[in-house]
Every structure is written in structure tokens, then in C-alpha cells.
Design an enzyme around this catalytic site. Structure first.
Site, short mmCIF file in Angstrom:
data_model
loop_
_atom_site.label_atom_id
_atom_site.label_comp_id
_atom_site.label_asym_id
_atom_site.label_seq_id
_atom_site.Cartn_x
_atom_site.Cartn_y
_atom_site.Cartn_z
N ARG A 127 0.84 -1.22 0.00
CA ARG A 127 0.00 0.00 0.00
C ARG A 127 0.87 1.26 0.00
NH1 ARG A 127 -1.77 2.65 4.21
NH2 ARG A 127 -1.86 0.84 5.57
N TYR B 105 -15.56 15.73 -16.03
CA TYR B 105 -16.01 14.35 -15.84
C TYR B 105 -17.05 14.34 -14.71
CZ TYR B 105 -15.72 9.33 -15.07
OH TYR B 105 -16.01 8.00 -14.93
N ASP C 112 -6.89 17.81 -15.23
CA ASP C 112 -7.22 16.44 -15.63
C ASP C 112 -6.87 16.33 -17.11
OD1 ASP C 112 -8.39 14.06 -16.46
OD2 ASP C 112 -10.10 14.24 -15.11
N LYS D 209 -8.23 5.09 -19.58
CA LYS D 209 -8.51 5.57 -20.93
C LYS D 209 -7.29 5.38 -21.84
CE LYS D 209 -12.19 6.48 -18.65
NZ LYS D 209 -12.47 7.75 -18.02
#
Ligand SMILES: *Cc1c(COP(=O)(O)O)cnc(C)c1O
Length: 394
Positions: free
Chosen positions: A59, A112, A184, A209
């Protein structure tokens, strides 16, 4: 270790992906391990204290994930990167790390959908407020700034309207007021636009994407221009647990190696399809940054290295013929998401942006007739044939 190659098409293949030091494996090994053994109690303590390099627990950091982070840092020209479980984990980490109680955010209206919804529905519970405006007109940003504005969060080209925001101008405004500028960059990929070089503080991507590009993985990344900001973002990401899994990172490392080829081909297809759609008698309007009719075509030319492979358009008669058209495609896939090797088509008002109120959608230019096409890497004649037969049925 950062690699600087002349061409990004070299960087996508080699940055972070040199043969492994143990056996020379040409593909980065998958370190499918949640934890890493210490040679001694002293070494474990030194690693926790940050006095010795090395891995502790996945992590916190993992070698396969670090390889991907190195690749993406190099591609965007940042200080360092943190890979995240999804694109939304990147967005939420940025909000959680950089917003105090009662802070204010200014964002792009046609952003988005969930990047907006998470602020309005969740962070609002901690007193955070936000104004989403058409950031392609700079005056709209200046008008809603407050003394508590901490974050300017822009998406350019925006989703799904493809409006272009001036990154350099935003960076100047943000710097003067001590506001952090986050971009973004999902729609462009690092191949077509590098916001950090234009003055942005942080870049995020949904790796789902273009960067992964094969519609088989979700993932995200946060890349910061400076060390202090990177450390702050990393600390919150690790604490809140939105980090990436090594197997997921390995798949994205495989995807990124063909990013330059895919971006070039899909963009070439979009450059043919956009004017072709615009000339079709059933099509009322087309928006593509590469068309001279696009309102910010000149700005797109200046700040982007290419116009990308997203096109949006509307048919005469509104959504009803559009609905028939997207039901009739055979080669294009009716699905949300974008930037895959295959062409995807969708209807934002009822799909990706259904969570945004109709009033806010209209303010953002997300009209009910808007159809979004993400051009893939198929042969362009096959795509034209498919769109032609689907338009015939509209
Ligand atoms: C898909 C997308 C996101 C969210 O990414 P996920 O991987 O789906 O969480 C954020 N921003 C943009 C522009 C996107 O297209």
C-alpha cells in the site's frame, strides 16, 4: 532515475521499463507481494524512519507500481507520480489532500461527471463549496474566486463538450493567489498535452482511458511538479488506501508501450471522421478541436500537440434520431469510457453525465442531443461505413 529521450514515442517504451536487474527480464516483473522482508530489525526500523531506501508494504510502495510511476513522471515531466486504484481515486485524493474545512473550489463546468458529484455530494459535508463554470472563458474564473479558493480544477479538452481552457493563463492566475492548479489531462494523454510545462501544479489521468488503452483495466495517477506537493499527495493517498495493485500496474505498463502508436492512429481517424460527419446531411453540428469551426481552435493549436480522438456531435431533430443511430452501430461499441483501441460511442446526458442535474448540464453545454465518439484504431473506411449505415437508420 529519470530518463530523458528526445521523443515521447521512445519514452513510452523505455522510461521505467529497462530490463530487470536480477535476470534481465525485458518485461518488468510483477512483484505480487503485499509485504517485503527486512534483513534485520535495524533495517526495518531504518526503512520506516525513511533513513534507508527499500520496500516495506505494497500500500505504501511496490516495485512494479514504481516502474509505472517512473514512466508516467517522465512522460508528464513531473517531480514524481503516485499511481491510484482508479481515476476517481486520483481525483478524490487531490481533493482530500488539498482542501481544508470550508475551502472553495473553482472547476470546469463540463468536467467528468463524478469529479463534480463527489465535491457537491460528499466533500460538501465538510463545508467544501465549489463553483463550476465555463473555464474556456477566463473571466468566468476570475468572477467566482473567493478568499477561501484553494483549488482550480480544470479539464481541457473538457468532457464531453471538448471546450479548451487556457492552461498558461490559469497557472498565472493561480500562482498570483496561492491557488493550486490541477489539470485532468485524461483526454489528451501526455502525448498531446503537458500541463506541468505550461505551469500547472498537478496533473491527473484516468489510466483507464488512453494510457492503458485496451479497455481492460481501471486505474489513475497523480503527478506533481514539485516535491513538497508530491509528498503531501502521496501521504494522503497511502493513508486513505487508494493506491494501485502491482498486477494492475503491470497491465498498464504493457499498455503504455503502445501509447504513441495508438494516439497517432486514433487521432488520424478522428481528423478524417470529424469533417466527414460535419458534411453529413443528418448531422446538425460537430465539435472537434481540430476543426476551424471549434470556438477555441487557435488555443488548441497553441497548447496541444494534436487535437485528439474525441468528437462530439448532434443530429437534426435532437436526441431521438441520435438514440436510433447509437442503437444501430455495429463496429463502434455502444459503451462509456474512451481512449481504447476500439471505437466507443455514448450519450452523455443519459449515461456518463446522468448524475449531473439537467440545469447544470445545460449550463455546461451538455445538450440532450450530444453524442460522444471516441475514435479507435480501426481502419477509417470501416468506421465511416459503420457510421454511414447507422446514420441511415436515424
Ligand atoms: C474516466 C475519467 C475519470 C475517472 O476515471 P476512473 O478510472 O473511471 O475512475 C476522470 N476524468 C476523466 C476525464 C475521465 O474520462
Amino acid at each position: 532515475m529519470k530518463h530523458h529521450f528526445e521523443n515521447q514515442e521512445t519514452t513510452v517504451i523505455h522510461a521505467g521499463q529497462e530490463p530487470d536487474s536480477l535476470y534481465g527480464g525485458v518485461s518488468v516483473p510483477i512483484y505480487q507481494s503485499s509485504t517485503f522482508a527486512f534483513a534485520s530489525a535495524e533495517q526495518g526500523a531504518a526503512r520506516f524512519a525513511g533513513k534507508e531506501k527499500g520496500f516495506i508494504y505494497t500500500r505504501i510502495a511496490n516495485p512494479t507500481v514504481r516502474a509505472l510511476e517512473e514512466s508516467l513522471t517522465t512522460l508528464e515531466g513531473g517531480f514524481d507520480a503516485s499511481a491510484t486504484a482508479t481515476g476517481m481515486a486520483a481525483v478524490s485524493t487531490v481533493y482530500a489532500a488539498l482542501l481544508d474545512k470550508d475551502a472553495h473550489v473553482v472547476g470546469t463546468a463540463s468536467i467528468y461527471g463524478p469529479s463534480r458529484t463527489v465535491l457537491e455530494n460528499e466533500f460538501s459535508r465538510f463545508g467544501v463549496s465549489a463553483d463550476f463554470v465555463d473555464t474556456s472563458d477566463f473571466r468566468n474564473i476570475e468572477k467566482c474566486l473567493r478568499p477561501t479558493t484553494r483549488l482550480l480544477f480544470i479539464e481541457t479538452p473538457s468532457n464531453p463538450t471538448l471546450a479548451i481552457t487556457d492552461i498558461k493563463a490559469c497557472a498565472r492566475l493561480a500562482r498570483d493567489r496561492g491557488i493550486t492548479l490541477v489539470v485532468d489531462n485524461t483526454f489528451s494523454s501526455p502525448l498531446l498535452q503537458n500541463p506541468l510545462a505550461l505551469g500547472a501544479d498537478v496533473v491527473i489521468h484516468s489510466l483507464t482511458k488512453f494510457i492503458n488503452g485496451h479497455s481492460d483495466v481501471v486505474g489513475g495517477v497523480i503527478i506533481a511538479r514539485e516535491e513538497a506537493l508530491h509528498q503531501r499527495l502521496r501521504k494522503v493517498l497511502v493513508l486513505m488506501g487508494g493506491t494501485m495493485d502491482p498486477h494492475q500496474a503491470w497491465l498498464v505498463l504493457r499498455g503504455v508501450r503502445t501509447l504513441a502508436l495508438r494516439v497517432e492512429k486514433s487521432q488520424k481517424n478522428a481528423a478524417v471522421l470529424a469533417p466527414w460527419l460535419a458534411a453529413h446531411p443528418k448531422v446538425r453540428w460537430v465539435n472537434y478541436p481540430g476543426l476551424e469551426s471549434h470556438p477555441q481552435h487557435a488555443l488548441a493549436k497553441e497548447q496541444m500537440k494534436g487535437f485528439g480522438s474525441l468528437i462530439c456531435f448532434g443530429l437534426h431533430g435532437g436526441y431521438e434520431p441520435g438514440r436510433k443511430m447509437i442503437n444501430a452501430v455495429r463496429l463502434c461499441t455502444l459503451a462509456v469510457s474512451l481512449g481504447g483501441i476500439e471505437s466507443l460511442i455514448q450519450h452523455p446526458a443519459s449515461m456518463t453525465h446522468a448524475g449531473v442535474s439537467k440545469e447544470h448540464r445545460e449550463m455546461a453545454g451538455i445538450t440532450d442531443d450530444l453524442i460522444r465518439l471516441s475514435a479507435g484504431c480501426e481502419g477509417v473506411e470501416d468506421l465511416q461505413e459503420d457510421l454511414r449505415q447507422a446514420l441511415d437508420k436515424a
